[in-house]
Scaffold this motif. Structure first.
Motif, PDB file in Angstrom:
ATOM      1  N   GLY A  16       0.805  -1.211   0.000  1.00 19.13           N
ATOM      2  CA  GLY A  16       0.000   0.000   0.000  1.00 19.13           C
ATOM      3  C   GLY A  16       0.836   1.258   0.000  1.00 19.13           C
ATOM      4  O   GLY A  16       2.070   1.215  -0.106  1.00 19.13           O
ATOM      5  N   SER A  17       0.145   2.397   0.137  1.00 16.07           N
ATOM      6  CA  SER A  17       0.800   3.699   0.073  1.00 16.07           C
ATOM      7  C   SER A  17       0.340   4.589   1.223  1.00 16.07           C
ATOM      8  O   SER A  17      -0.785   4.448   1.724  1.00 16.07           O
ATOM      9  CB  SER A  17       0.470   4.403  -1.246  1.00 16.07           C
ATOM     10  N   LEU A  18       1.215   5.481   1.598  1.00 17.00           N
ATOM     11  CA  LEU A  18       0.906   6.537   2.552  1.00 17.00           C
ATOM     12  C   LEU A  18       1.629   7.795   2.121  1.00 17.00           C
ATOM     13  O   LEU A  18       2.692   7.718   1.479  1.00 17.00           O
ATOM     14  CB  LEU A  18       1.349   6.173   3.974  1.00 17.00           C
ATOM     15  N   ARG A  19       1.087   8.938   2.502  1.00 22.57           N
ATOM     16  CA  ARG A  19       1.738  10.210   2.242  1.00 22.57           C
ATOM     17  C   ARG A  19       1.893  10.959   3.556  1.00 22.57           C
ATOM     18  O   ARG A  19       0.897  11.289   4.206  1.00 22.57           O
ATOM     19  CB  ARG A  19       0.940  11.051   1.268  1.00 22.57           C
ATOM     20  N   LEU A  20       3.135  11.230   3.927  1.00 26.06           N
ATOM     21  CA  LEU A  20       3.420  12.004   5.123  1.00 26.06           C
ATOM     22  C   LEU A  20       3.585  13.466   4.756  1.00 26.06           C
ATOM     23  O   LEU A  20       4.121  13.788   3.695  1.00 26.06           O
ATOM     24  CB  LEU A  20       4.696  11.507   5.802  1.00 26.06           C
ATOM     25  N   SER A  21       3.135  14.336   5.663  1.00 25.15           N
ATOM     26  CA  SER A  21       3.312  15.772   5.497  1.00 25.15           C
ATOM     27  C   SER A  21       4.013  16.327   6.722  1.00 25.15           C
ATOM     28  O   SER A  21       3.822  15.840   7.837  1.00 25.15           O
ATOM     29  CB  SER A  21       1.963  16.476   5.328  1.00 25.15           C
ATOM     30  N   CYS A  22       4.798  17.357   6.500  1.00 25.86           N
ATOM     31  CA  CYS A  22       5.482  18.042   7.595  1.00 25.86           C
ATOM     32  C   CYS A  22       5.340  19.537   7.360  1.00 25.86           C
ATOM     33  O   CYS A  22       5.937  20.075   6.422  1.00 25.86           O
ATOM     34  CB  CYS A  22       6.949  17.644   7.649  1.00 25.86           C
ATOM     35  N   ALA A  23       4.560  20.180   8.203  1.00 24.23           N
ATOM     36  CA  ALA A  23       4.327  21.618   8.088  1.00 24.23           C
ATOM     37  C   ALA A  23       5.195  22.348   9.097  1.00 24.23           C
ATOM     38  O   ALA A  23       5.182  22.015  10.288  1.00 24.23           O
ATOM     39  CB  ALA A  23       2.863  21.930   8.330  1.00 24.23           C
ATOM     40  N   THR A  70       9.105   9.095  -2.564  1.00 22.37           N
ATOM     41  CA  THR A  70       9.400  10.358  -3.230  1.00 22.37           C
ATOM     42  C   THR A  70       9.210  11.502  -2.257  1.00 22.37           C
ATOM     43  O   THR A  70       8.140  11.639  -1.655  1.00 22.37           O
ATOM     44  CB  THR A  70       8.494  10.566  -4.451  1.00 22.37           C
ATOM     45  N   ILE A  71      10.244  12.325  -2.125  1.00 26.32           N
ATOM     46  CA  ILE A  71      10.155  13.502  -1.261  1.00 26.32           C
ATOM     47  C   ILE A  71       9.920  14.722  -2.143  1.00 26.32           C
ATOM     48  O   ILE A  71      10.477  14.824  -3.251  1.00 26.32           O
ATOM     49  CB  ILE A  71      11.428  13.664  -0.398  1.00 26.32           C
ATOM     50  N   SER A  72       9.098  15.629  -1.656  1.00 27.89           N
ATOM     51  CA  SER A  72       8.825  16.859  -2.395  1.00 27.89           C
ATOM     52  C   SER A  72       8.591  17.992  -1.402  1.00 27.89           C
ATOM     53  O   SER A  72       8.477  17.753  -0.194  1.00 27.89           O
ATOM     54  CB  SER A  72       7.615  16.686  -3.318  1.00 27.89           C
ATOM     55  N   ARG A  73       8.530  19.198  -1.896  1.00 27.52           N
ATOM     56  CA  ARG A  73       8.365  20.345  -1.013  1.00 27.52           C
ATOM     57  C   ARG A  73       7.426  21.343  -1.645  1.00 27.52           C
ATOM     58  O   ARG A  73       7.247  21.389  -2.862  1.00 27.52           O
ATOM     59  CB  ARG A  73       9.730  21.021  -0.800  1.00 27.52           C
ATOM     60  N   ASP A  74       6.842  22.184  -0.803  1.00 28.97           N
ATOM     61  CA  ASP A  74       6.071  23.342  -1.228  1.00 28.97           C
ATOM     62  C   ASP A  74       6.544  24.478  -0.342  1.00 28.97           C
ATOM     63  O   ASP A  74       6.083  24.627   0.795  1.00 28.97           O
ATOM     64  CB  ASP A  74       4.573  23.096  -1.066  1.00 28.97           C
ATOM     65  N   ALA A  76       6.111  27.624  -0.472  1.00 26.12           N
ATOM     66  CA  ALA A  76       5.092  28.634  -0.162  1.00 26.12           C
ATOM     67  C   ALA A  76       4.277  28.218   1.066  1.00 26.12           C
ATOM     68  O   ALA A  76       3.806  29.061   1.834  1.00 26.12           O
ATOM     69  CB  ALA A  76       4.173  28.837  -1.359  1.00 26.12           C
ATOM     70  N   LYS A  77       4.110  26.912   1.235  1.00 29.06           N
ATOM     71  CA  LYS A  77       3.363  26.403   2.381  1.00 29.06           C
ATOM     72  C   LYS A  77       4.286  25.943   3.509  1.00 29.06           C
ATOM     73  O   LYS A  77       3.812  25.438   4.522  1.00 29.06           O
ATOM     74  CB  LYS A  77       2.477  25.231   1.949  1.00 29.06           C
ATOM     75  N   ASN A  78       5.593  26.094   3.305  1.00 26.62           N
ATOM     76  CA  ASN A  78       6.551  25.634   4.319  1.00 26.62           C
ATOM     77  C   ASN A  78       6.331  24.172   4.674  1.00 26.62           C
ATOM     78  O   ASN A  78       6.375  23.781   5.853  1.00 26.62           O
ATOM     79  CB  ASN A  78       6.444  26.486   5.594  1.00 26.62           C
ATOM     80  N   THR A  79       6.084  23.367   3.669  1.00 28.48           N
ATOM     81  CA  THR A  79       5.716  21.973   3.894  1.00 28.48           C
ATOM     82  C   THR A  79       6.559  21.045   3.030  1.00 28.48           C
ATOM     83  O   THR A  79       6.859  21.360   1.872  1.00 28.48           O
ATOM     84  CB  THR A  79       4.222  21.750   3.586  1.00 28.48           C
ATOM     85  N   VAL A  80       6.928  19.918   3.618  1.00 27.06           N
ATOM     86  CA  VAL A  80       7.621  18.876   2.882  1.00 27.06           C
ATOM     87  C   VAL A  80       6.787  17.601   2.975  1.00 27.06           C
ATOM     88  O   VAL A  80       6.110  17.370   3.982  1.00 27.06           O
ATOM     89  CB  VAL A  80       9.050  18.662   3.430  1.00 27.06           C
ATOM     90  N   TYR A  81       6.808  16.817   1.911  1.00 28.96           N
ATOM     91  CA  TYR A  81       5.991  15.616   1.817  1.00 28.96           C
ATOM     92  C   TYR A  81       6.865  14.396   1.567  1.00 28.96           C
ATOM     93  O   TYR A  81       7.942  14.490   0.978  1.00 28.96           O
ATOM     94  CB  TYR A  81       4.995  15.742   0.658  1.00 28.96           C
ATOM     95  N   LEU A  82       6.363  13.246   1.991  1.00 30.96           N
ATOM     96  CA  LEU A  82       7.016  11.989   1.672  1.00 30.96           C
ATOM     97  C   LEU A  82       5.943  11.023   1.174  1.00 30.96           C
ATOM     98  O   LEU A  82       5.115  10.549   1.953  1.00 30.96           O
ATOM     99  CB  LEU A  82       7.728  11.401   2.890  1.00 30.96           C
ATOM    100  N   GLN A  83       5.957  10.779  -0.129  1.00 29.13           N
ATOM    101  CA  GLN A  83       5.040   9.818  -0.724  1.00 29.13           C
ATOM    102  C   GLN A  83       5.686   8.448  -0.652  1.00 29.13           C
ATOM    103  O   GLN A  83       6.776   8.248  -1.197  1.00 29.13           O
ATOM    104  CB  GLN A  83       4.746  10.189  -2.177  1.00 29.13           C
ATOM    105  N   MET A  84       5.025   7.520   0.002  1.00 24.23           N
ATOM    106  CA  MET A  84       5.581   6.186   0.213  1.00 24.23           C
ATOM    107  C   MET A  84       4.698   5.166  -0.486  1.00 24.23           C
ATOM    108  O   MET A  84       3.532   5.008  -0.119  1.00 24.23           O
ATOM    109  CB  MET A  84       5.667   5.874   1.712  1.00 24.23           C
ATOM    110  N   ASN A  85       5.259   4.529  -1.495  1.00 17.14           N
ATOM    111  CA  ASN A  85       4.538   3.521  -2.257  1.00 17.14           C
ATOM    112  C   ASN A  85       5.179   2.152  -2.062  1.00 17.14           C
ATOM    113  O   ASN A  85       6.321   2.048  -1.598  1.00 17.14           O
ATOM    114  CB  ASN A  85       4.541   3.880  -3.747  1.00 17.14           C
ATOM    115  N   SER A  86       4.451   1.114  -2.432  1.00 21.47           N
ATOM    116  CA  SER A  86       4.962  -0.265  -2.325  1.00 21.47           C
ATOM    117  C   SER A  86       5.558  -0.523  -0.945  1.00 21.47           C
ATOM    118  O   SER A  86       6.667  -1.044  -0.810  1.00 21.47           O
ATOM    119  CB  SER A  86       6.017  -0.518  -3.419  1.00 21.47           C
TER     120      SER A  86
END
Length: 120
Positions: A16-23, A70-74, A76-86
């Motif tokens: 499965g997948s989960l997406r973590l956010s860090c604000a 996959t790590i990504s950032r925004d 403008a929102k001061n947020t970083v994400y971690l998309q976790m698949n498989s």
């Protein structure tokens, strides 16, 4: 002072997948790196992924998650994400968001952690 608040952890089945956010609240220097560590009981924290706040957003990944996370950032929102698949059972851990400036010897700020549990 910077505060980091993580969200998105939980229980998921293998594959499965989960997406973590860090604000982040507060000012973060453009000469910083943001990312995620993870930790399981009795083990040291392991760097999972990082991304530079400035420039082109260069990324690094632990070998164990390459091709799945996959790590990504925004900025403008001061947020970083971690998309976790498989996801695999061995990905089960507490995931911590962090911020580190380039000149710091260690991590400057930590989040409180979010639990990710992957069932087989």
């Amino acid at each position: 002072q910077v505060q980091l608040v993580e969200s998105g952890g939980g229980l998921v089945q293998a594959g499965g997948s989960l997406r973590l956010s860090c604000a982040a609240s507060g000012r973060i220097s453009s000469s910083s790196v943001m990312g995620w560590y993870r930790q399981t009981p009795g083990k040291q924290r392991e760097l999972v992924a990082s991304i530079t706040r400035g420039g082109g957003g260069g990324t690094t990944y632990a070998d164990s998650v390459k091709g799945r996370f996959t790590i990504s950032r925004d900025n403008a929102k001061n947020t970083v994400y971690l998309q976790m698949n498989s996801l695999k059972p061995e990905d089960t851990a507490v995931y911590y968001c962090y911020v580190k400036t380039y000149i710091s010897l260690g991590v400057d700020y930590w989040g409180q952690g979010t639990q990710v549990t992957v069932s087989s």
